[in-house]
Scaffold this active site. Structure first.
Site, PDB file in Angstrom:
ATOM      1  N   CYS A   1       0.853   5.346   6.376  1.00 50.74           N
ATOM      2  CA  CYS A   1       1.518   4.207   7.010  1.00 50.74           C
ATOM      3  C   CYS A   1       1.042   4.010   8.442  1.00 50.74           C
ATOM      4  O   CYS A   1       1.171   2.919   9.001  1.00 50.74           O
ATOM      5  CB  CYS A   1       3.031   4.384   6.972  1.00 50.74           C
TER       6      CYS A   1
ATOM      7  N   GLU B   1      12.246   9.775  13.502  1.00 45.43           N
ATOM      8  CA  GLU B   1      12.113  11.144  13.025  1.00 45.43           C
ATOM      9  C   GLU B   1      11.238  11.900  14.003  1.00 45.43           C
ATOM     10  O   GLU B   1      10.374  11.323  14.659  1.00 45.43           O
ATOM     11  CB  GLU B   1      11.500  11.177  11.625  1.00 45.43           C
TER      12      GLU B   1
ATOM     13  N   GLU C   1      11.605   4.986   7.449  1.00 48.23           N
ATOM     14  CA  GLU C   1      10.238   4.926   7.963  1.00 48.23           C
ATOM     15  C   GLU C   1       9.451   4.152   6.929  1.00 48.23           C
ATOM     16  O   GLU C   1       9.145   4.660   5.850  1.00 48.23           O
ATOM     17  CB  GLU C   1       9.698   6.337   8.181  1.00 48.23           C
TER      18      GLU C   1
ATOM     19  N   ASN D   1       2.117  10.487  -0.211  1.00 52.38           N
ATOM     20  CA  ASN D   1       0.884  10.655   0.565  1.00 52.38           C
ATOM     21  C   ASN D   1       0.887  11.889   1.465  1.00 52.38           C
ATOM     22  O   ASN D   1      -0.167  12.421   1.790  1.00 52.38           O
ATOM     23  CB  ASN D   1       0.567   9.390   1.369  1.00 52.38           C
TER      24      ASN D   1
END
Length: 483
Positions: free
Chosen positions: A290, A464, A256, A157
């Site tokens: 997400c 991150e 993640e 994505n």
């Protein structure tokens, strides 16, 4: 249809600074979500190819770790400059293989480049510590050293930004990497490999191995003793599998994973701002994110007006192929995603939800679903329990703040949440009680290269971005010394 962005992009594996074909010349096709037509045929790495990439990264590791931090930073800074110079080329390639609208793709490239600029600056901030032991007999010296070979697994994505969010800190820390991009969107990663080589990254420091055998090659790399780090962005289901595999060799992990973001509108919210934020939080990347708002909880006194305004804003969007500059919402990435979104909407409607706008897939070619707002959604509807990953906003009403917080936390996920209120103290009090790694107050985007990105519960492990993202690629070494 031939596209110059695609024809100029490498299609092979990038291992040890050279382009090569996969073992047995295996390939797979990449498709344009706007019409379902094949864009390109890309080499499909085998297990042997992936282990060759690990060998290259391992061999390049000592020299790269010994490279001066300033030099590593300057290479990353050069990569930033090159990426911004080629922003339009990368943006158009991202549109072609992911389906997102051109304006969104341009934004992604700028976001991706910022990770390179941020970690160019962080490379010189790998700081240790020296202190006197409490008993006074010795000094406590702590060094930060590169963790070693890192396997990076990125989703489709955000094919540029998810790669640079991992490559930037890894290279800044002195690590070498093997990147396994999503098979839906490998072209952007391959073009990035070419760009990093132009920026001066030495052979073997970055290796890129697209493959249709994703599970097999990642499993093999995680069971190679030379691999010391895994960074994965993707679904919670796959994350669980990879965490279990990583345990076999105690490979350190950054994960993640999935989200189920609540968007809470309190009764004192500025509705104009809340709707504008909702449009970004829900429809950034067409909802295929997400961090996308997945569940809208709106205070009863303002629910009808909020829903009316949001439905009108969603209905006004232009849906179509992403390369058209007038298009604001592109197709979903593939048929499977389109079918899943349609099933979730149809099931919610069958249970009593009301469609205020949208609610249908567009006829092909391509994988288009109308921007959709659902009202009167049942609290136990499946659309509220899993990631939609599409342009659908289900709205539920609440009566008390306690109820809103309980609804927001009633999920196994905890990546991000959004809160709208004119009373900042009230909004902060709600934010503190939400079980999520990130909260946006009166805004629809939280992502920033300078901030720690990550989730609670089953939304991830580690962070991150920011300085935390650099530390994820460093090991602490304690030296006990007297002088």
């Amino acid at each position: 249809m031939s596209h110059p962005e695609v024809s100029k992009t490498p299609k092979g594996l990038y291992i040890n600074g050279a382009w090569r074909q996969a073992a047995g010349a295996a390939t797979f096709d990449v498709f344009d979500p706007a019409d379902g037509a094949p864009l390109a045929s890309v080499s499909s790495a085998s297990v042997a190819d992936a282990l060759d990439a690990v060998s290259a990264a391992h061999a390049a590791g000592p020299a790269w770790a010994a490279t001066a931090p300033r030099q590593r930073g300057e290479i990353l800074r050069t990569a930033y400059t090159l990426l911004m110079r080629r922003q339009e080329e990368f943006a158009r390639l991202i549109v072609l293989e992911s389906g997102k609208a051109l304006a969104e793709a341009r934004g992604e490239v700028a976001y991706a480049a910022e990770f390179l600029r941020w970690y160019a600056e962080e490379a010189v901030r790998i700081c240790g510590e020296v202190s006197t032991a409490p008993g006074g007999a010795n000094r406590i010296m702590v060094l930060r050293q590169p963790i070693g070979v890192a396997v990076l697994v990125t989703p489709w994505n955000f094919p540029a930004a998810m790669a640079t969010r991992k490559i930037g800190p890894a290279l800044a820390a002195g690590c070498t990497v093997v990147l396994k991009p999503a098979s839906e969107t490998p072209l952007t990663a391959l073009l990035l490999a070419e760009l990093f080589a132009q920026a001066g990254v030495p052979a073997g420091v970055i290796n890129v191995v697209p493959s249709r055998q994703s599970g097999e090659i990642v499993h093999a790399m995680l069971h190679d003793a030379r691999v010391r780090k895994l960074s994965f962005t993707g679904s919670t289901e796959i994350g669980r599998v990879l965490l279990a595999q990583a345990a076999d060799k105690v490979v350190k992990c950054s994960m993640e994973l999935g989200g189920n973001a609540p968007f809470i509108v309190l009764d004192d919210a500025d509705l104009e701002l809340a709707v504008a934020s909702a449009m970004v939080a829900k429809l950034r990347n067409g909802g295929e994110s997400c961090t996308a708002a997945n569940r809208f909880y709106v205070a009863r006194p303002v629910a009808a007006e909020f829903s009316r305004r949001l439905a009108a804003a969603m209905a006004a969007l232009t849906l179509g192929p992403g390369l058209d500059p007038a298009v604001q919402l592109g197709p979903l990435v593939n048929r499977g995603t389109l079918d899943k979104v349609a099933r979730l909407v149809d099931e919610a409607v069958a249970q009593g939800a009301t469609v205020l706008t949208g609610g249908r897939a567009r006829p092909g070619p391509g994988f288009f679903y109308e921007p959709t707002l659902l009202a009167d959604v049942r609290p136990d509807a499946r659309i509220l329990r899993q990631e939609i990953f599409g342009p659908v906003a289900p709205v539920c009403v609440f009566d008390t703040v306690e109820e809103a917080i309980a609804l927001a936390n009633d999920t196994e996920f905890g990546l991000v949440a959004f809160v709208h209120s004119r009373d900042l103290a009230r909004a902060l009090a709600v934010a503190e009680r939400i079980e999520a790694g990130m909260v946006g107050i009166n805004r629809g985007v939280v992502s920033d290269p300078a901030a720690p990105f990550g989730g609670w519960k089953q939304s991830g492990v580690g962070r991150e971005g920011g300085h935390d993202g650099l530390l994820a690629y460093l090991e602490s070494k304690y030296i006990c010394v007297s002088w």
